[in-house]
Scaffold this motif. Structure first.
Motif, PDB file in Angstrom:
ATOM      1  N   LYS A  31       0.852  -1.217  -0.106  1.00 64.15           N
ATOM      2  CA  LYS A  31       0.360   0.132   0.037  1.00 64.15           C
ATOM      3  C   LYS A  31       1.174   1.246   0.193  1.00 64.15           C
ATOM      4  O   LYS A  31       0.372   2.416  -1.000  1.00 64.15           O
ATOM      5  CB  LYS A  31      -0.795  -0.072   1.433  1.00 64.15           C
ATOM      6  CG  LYS A  31      -2.376  -0.191   1.083  1.00 64.15           C
ATOM      7  CD  LYS A  31      -2.962  -0.618   2.084  1.00 64.15           C
ATOM      8  CE  LYS A  31      -4.039  -0.947   2.314  1.00 64.15           C
ATOM      9  NZ  LYS A  31      -5.114  -1.034   3.815  1.00 64.15           N
ATOM     10  N   ASP A  35       1.752   4.865  -3.156  1.00 64.47           N
ATOM     11  CA  ASP A  35       2.322   5.844  -3.335  1.00 64.47           C
ATOM     12  C   ASP A  35       3.624   6.254  -4.393  1.00 64.47           C
ATOM     13  O   ASP A  35       3.786   7.594  -4.226  1.00 64.47           O
ATOM     14  CB  ASP A  35       2.038   6.507  -1.699  1.00 64.47           C
ATOM     15  CG  ASP A  35       0.233   6.755  -1.610  1.00 64.47           C
ATOM     16  OD1 ASP A  35      -0.418   6.530  -2.109  1.00 64.47           O
ATOM     17  OD2 ASP A  35       0.546   6.615  -0.509  1.00 64.47           O
ATOM     18  N   SER A  37       5.982   6.892  -6.638  1.00 64.86           N
ATOM     19  CA  SER A  37       6.338   7.072  -8.054  1.00 64.86           C
ATOM     20  C   SER A  37       8.145   6.414  -8.428  1.00 64.86           C
ATOM     21  O   SER A  37       8.331   6.472  -7.738  1.00 64.86           O
ATOM     22  CB  SER A  37       6.557   7.947  -8.485  1.00 64.86           C
ATOM     23  OG  SER A  37       7.392   8.850  -7.833  1.00 64.86           O
ATOM     24  N   GLU A  64       2.349  15.248  -9.532  1.00 59.26           N
ATOM     25  CA  GLU A  64       1.249  14.854  -8.495  1.00 59.26           C
ATOM     26  C   GLU A  64       0.132  15.010  -7.736  1.00 59.26           C
ATOM     27  O   GLU A  64      -0.570  14.284  -7.481  1.00 59.26           O
ATOM     28  CB  GLU A  64       2.365  14.142  -8.041  1.00 59.26           C
ATOM     29  CG  GLU A  64       3.069  12.980  -8.408  1.00 59.26           C
ATOM     30  CD  GLU A  64       5.007  11.961  -7.696  1.00 59.26           C
ATOM     31  OE1 GLU A  64       5.334  11.369  -8.498  1.00 59.26           O
ATOM     32  OE2 GLU A  64       4.751  12.862  -6.554  1.00 59.26           O
ATOM     33  N   THR A  65       0.807  16.261  -7.460  1.00 58.77           N
ATOM     34  CA  THR A  65      -0.217  16.891  -6.302  1.00 58.77           C
ATOM     35  C   THR A  65      -1.516  17.131  -7.318  1.00 58.77           C
ATOM     36  O   THR A  65      -3.068  17.336  -6.714  1.00 58.77           O
ATOM     37  CB  THR A  65       0.289  18.074  -5.835  1.00 58.77           C
ATOM     38  OG1 THR A  65       2.033  17.913  -4.814  1.00 58.77           O
ATOM     39  CG2 THR A  65      -0.377  18.385  -4.604  1.00 58.77           C
ATOM     40  N   ARG A  67      -2.652  15.368  -9.923  1.00 63.60           N
ATOM     41  CA  ARG A  67      -3.202  13.818 -10.119  1.00 63.60           C
ATOM     42  C   ARG A  67      -4.234  13.346  -8.896  1.00 63.60           C
ATOM     43  O   ARG A  67      -5.004  12.317  -8.641  1.00 63.60           O
ATOM     44  CB  ARG A  67      -2.618  13.150 -10.079  1.00 63.60           C
ATOM     45  CG  ARG A  67      -2.445  11.872 -11.194  1.00 63.60           C
ATOM     46  CD  ARG A  67      -1.357  10.766 -11.858  1.00 63.60           C
ATOM     47  NE  ARG A  67      -0.391  10.413 -10.824  1.00 63.60           N
ATOM     48  CZ  ARG A  67       0.632  10.261 -10.773  1.00 63.60           C
ATOM     49  NH1 ARG A  67       1.128  10.939 -11.790  1.00 63.60           N
ATOM     50  NH2 ARG A  67       1.387  10.272  -9.336  1.00 63.60           N
ATOM     51  N   ASP A  68      -2.816  12.959  -7.757  1.00 64.15           N
ATOM     52  CA  ASP A  68      -3.641  12.547  -6.298  1.00 64.15           C
ATOM     53  C   ASP A  68      -4.341  13.507  -5.696  1.00 64.15           C
ATOM     54  O   ASP A  68      -5.081  12.835  -4.881  1.00 64.15           O
ATOM     55  CB  ASP A  68      -2.541  11.684  -5.720  1.00 64.15           C
ATOM     56  CG  ASP A  68      -1.232  11.682  -5.710  1.00 64.15           C
ATOM     57  OD1 ASP A  68      -1.733  10.890  -7.221  1.00 64.15           O
ATOM     58  OD2 ASP A  68      -0.500  10.821  -6.060  1.00 64.15           O
ATOM     59  N   ARG A  69      -3.967  14.669  -6.050  1.00 65.60           N
ATOM     60  CA  ARG A  69      -5.379  15.343  -4.935  1.00 65.60           C
ATOM     61  C   ARG A  69      -5.623  16.436  -5.421  1.00 65.60           C
ATOM     62  O   ARG A  69      -6.694  17.456  -4.763  1.00 65.60           O
ATOM     63  CB  ARG A  69      -4.378  16.543  -3.964  1.00 65.60           C
ATOM     64  CG  ARG A  69      -3.190  15.146  -2.405  1.00 65.60           C
ATOM     65  CD  ARG A  69      -2.366  15.910  -1.632  1.00 65.60           C
ATOM     66  NE  ARG A  69      -1.848  15.094  -0.999  1.00 65.60           N
ATOM     67  CZ  ARG A  69      -2.392  14.328   0.435  1.00 65.60           C
ATOM     68  NH1 ARG A  69      -3.636  15.094   0.482  1.00 65.60           N
ATOM     69  NH2 ARG A  69      -2.109  13.685   0.723  1.00 65.60           N
ATOM     70  N   LYS A 208      -1.335   9.416   5.521  1.00 60.02           N
ATOM     71  CA  LYS A 208      -1.534  10.584   4.497  1.00 60.02           C
ATOM     72  C   LYS A 208      -2.167  10.762   4.913  1.00 60.02           C
ATOM     73  O   LYS A 208      -2.808  10.649   5.300  1.00 60.02           O
ATOM     74  CB  LYS A 208      -1.157   9.594   3.399  1.00 60.02           C
ATOM     75  CG  LYS A 208      -1.527  10.060   2.466  1.00 60.02           C
ATOM     76  CD  LYS A 208      -1.755   9.396   0.903  1.00 60.02           C
ATOM     77  CE  LYS A 208      -2.043  10.249  -0.438  1.00 60.02           C
ATOM     78  NZ  LYS A 208      -2.406   9.556  -1.688  1.00 60.02           N
ATOM     79  N   GLU A 210      -4.226  14.272   5.295  1.00 60.61           N
ATOM     80  CA  GLU A 210      -5.121  14.303   4.678  1.00 60.61           C
ATOM     81  C   GLU A 210      -5.942  15.451   4.754  1.00 60.61           C
ATOM     82  O   GLU A 210      -5.713  16.561   5.950  1.00 60.61           O
ATOM     83  CB  GLU A 210      -6.884  13.913   5.392  1.00 60.61           C
ATOM     84  CG  GLU A 210      -6.931  11.937   4.995  1.00 60.61           C
ATOM     85  CD  GLU A 210      -7.838  11.482   6.395  1.00 60.61           C
ATOM     86  OE1 GLU A 210      -8.531  12.343   6.135  1.00 60.61           O
ATOM     87  OE2 GLU A 210      -7.720  10.927   6.701  1.00 60.61           O
ATOM     88  N   PRO A 229       4.105  13.642   2.468  1.00 61.29           N
ATOM     89  CA  PRO A 229       4.262  11.658   2.304  1.00 61.29           C
ATOM     90  C   PRO A 229       3.930  11.131   3.806  1.00 61.29           C
ATOM     91  O   PRO A 229       4.354  11.846   4.287  1.00 61.29           O
ATOM     92  CB  PRO A 229       5.487  11.206   1.078  1.00 61.29           C
ATOM     93  CG  PRO A 229       6.640  12.227   1.320  1.00 61.29           C
ATOM     94  CD  PRO A 229       5.866  13.379   2.036  1.00 61.29           C
TER      95      PRO A 229
END
Lengths: 299, 207
Positions: A31, A35, A37, A64-65, A67-69, A208, A210, A229
């Motif tokens: 898991k 996160d 890459s 990444e920010t 895309r992920d957030r 992670k 939130e 991270p």
């Protein structure tokens, strides 16, 4: 009738259980690495990156920010200003414990929302004492309470920092302007630094972080307030994405009592120098020889 | 012998010029490279608001701006009038030592402040007025260690925008009020502390 011996059956059951147990044991790591890459995994230490490589890293973090957030941010790499040594002083005579500094830090530095994390911890103590064991950091009543005084504590940016000395991978170090920084992409999360700090200034990202996309502060720095991270240590960095551009840190601007004095220790005309020259000043746990850059004073 | 002396001194002097030249050039260039941004002090409001004690349908208190009667652009005729509506001003709560209205306000012109020597000054010079009694605070303010502010610590990059006395203190009741703090951290181990005083025997709180 098949020839399944008792030995083969037990071996088979054992192998199956072993494989299942191994998969279960590895689950958190799988898991966790989801996160991470490949680019980040192969990335060099911050201080070994060339300007071109840093540029690529900053753009990668921005992508990444997004895309992920789902947040469009800009990540900068602010370097120390030549001829500047940062110092900070806090007036205990006027601090009223309102936690506006901690709140401003929480918002400026993209802290985890559920834990209401902040780099500043405000201690409520009995007047006439300096006893952290009997201090209260989670008070929730009108302030200042009778008989109490308040001492906000954050990273003191020690000149002889125990946290830097214990890091096994040199993921944390002291910069030329006095700020102790962390390369979040190099930190292995061993938490030695957290244990070494006598001021409990460091925080570990157990989960992670939130944070709603709409609440993310888009003005970010690689070594400062970009969303961290999971599994790395973080701490106050004197808002270097602000202060290295000449601005005051977020906590200093937020303080409604004017208790916080920030500036360049090398400028003899600066307010911080006047405080150090003229007020009754002390540093926390001076006997440890950590030589903090953060001072407390009285009127 | 003489020639050797000259040659020797050249050998010594030339490297010194070579090293020192760029250093002096840097020192000389440093102060003029950027324009300094002067510190700004927020302007206090020229006149405040008087609470009438009435409330609007939403429950908010209704205030009347002082300038409604005390016109800032004219010498204050109302202030000299004999029939001052005393009741109207009863809403002003004064908790500032033994001071009365005329300690700070010019009796003849309520749009200006009056210093102890009788000289009147505009409202925006409130620092000068308060500094008459609060000397140590005034000194600390002038040296930058009282009053806070926002903007830039580095005047070569932007201005430092400072508060004035009445940005933070109410002039009529200047003691800093008791307030509710921002939310505490949700610590993994510590519950939100109760209001009970912490006794000596209670276990130390760690987080």
């Amino acid at each position: 009738m098949t020839d399944v011996t008792r030995r083969a059956a037990i071996t088979g059951i054992g192998a199956t259980l072993g494989a299942a147990a191994f998969a279960k044991a590895m689950e958190p790591i799988q898991k966790f690495t989801a996160d991470l890459s490949l680019d980040q995994f192969l990335q060099q230490h911050y201080r070994e990156l060339t300007p071109d490589e840093i540029e690529k890293v900053l753009r990668r973090i921005e992508e990444e920010t997004l895309r992920d957030r789902g947040a469009r941010v800009s990540v900068a790499d602010d370097r120390p200003i030549p001829g500047v040594q940062f110092g900070y002083a806090l007036n205990l005579s006027v601090c009223n414990g309102c936690r506006k500094c901690a709140e401003a830090c929480h918002q400026e530095n993209n802290h985890d929302r559920p834990s209401n994390q902040s780099y500043i911890r405000v201690f409520e103590m009995a007047q006439g004492s300096l006893d952290f064991e009997h201090a209260n950091t989670t008070y929730d009543h009108a302030v200042p309470a009778p008989g109490k005084y308040y001492m906000p504590v954050q990273c003191l940016q020690c000149d002889d920092a125990p946290c830097v000395a214990v890091c096994p991978v040199e993921a944390t170090w002291k910069e030329e302007d006095g700020i102790v920084v962390i390369d979040y992409d190099w930190c292995i999360g061993c938490r030695y630094c957290e244990a070494a700090c006598p001021y409990h200034a460091r925080r570990f990202n157990w989960t992670k972080p939130e944070i709603e996309a709409s609440e993310i502060n888009p003005d970010q720095g690689y070594l400062s307030n970009r969303v961290r991270p999971q599994g790395v240590v973080e701490k106050c960095h004197f808002c270097l994405h602000r202060t290295r551009r000449g601005k005051l840190p977020a906590c200093a601007e937020a303080c409604p009592t004017g208790a916080r004095v920030f500036g360049n220790l090398l400028d003899p005309e600066s307010p911080i120098r006047w405080v150090l020259d003229n007020k009754r000043v002390f540093v926390l746990k001076e006997e440890l020889g950590t030589r903090p850059r953060f001072f407390y004073f009285f009127d | 012998m003489r020639r050797r002396g000259v040659r020797f001194s050249l050998l010594v002097i030339l490297p010194i010029i070579g090293i020192a030249g760029p250093v002096f050039a840097q020192v000389a260039a440093a102060p003029v490279d950027r324009k300094l941004h002067p510190t700004e002090v927020r302007n206090p409001p020229s006149l405040g608001t008087l609470d009438t004690g009435l409330r609007d349908p939403s429950g908010a208190s209704i205030g009347v701006a002082c300038a409604t009667c005390h016109d800032p652009s004219h010498p204050d005729a109302l202030a000299r009038s004999r029939d001052v509506p005393e009741d109207f001003h009863a809403g002003i709560e004064l908790h500032h030592g033994t001071l009365g209205c005329a300690s700070c306000h010019a009796p003849d012109d309520r749009t200006r402040l009056r210093l102890a020597d009788g000289e009147t000054i505009p409202m925006r010079d409130v620092l000068q007025l308060c500094g008459q009694c609060h000397g140590p605070k005034y000194r600390d303010y002038k040296r930058g260690s009282h009053g806070g502010g926002r903007g830039y610590w580095d005047s070569t990059r932007g201005p430092w925008i400072r508060n004035n006395c009445v940005s933070c203190h109410r002039a009529h009741a200047p003691a800093y009020p008791v307030v509710m703090p921002a939310a505490p951290p949700n610590d993994r181990f510590l519950p939100i502390a109760s209001d009970e005083p912490i006794s000596e025997g209670k276990t130390g709180q760690h987080d």
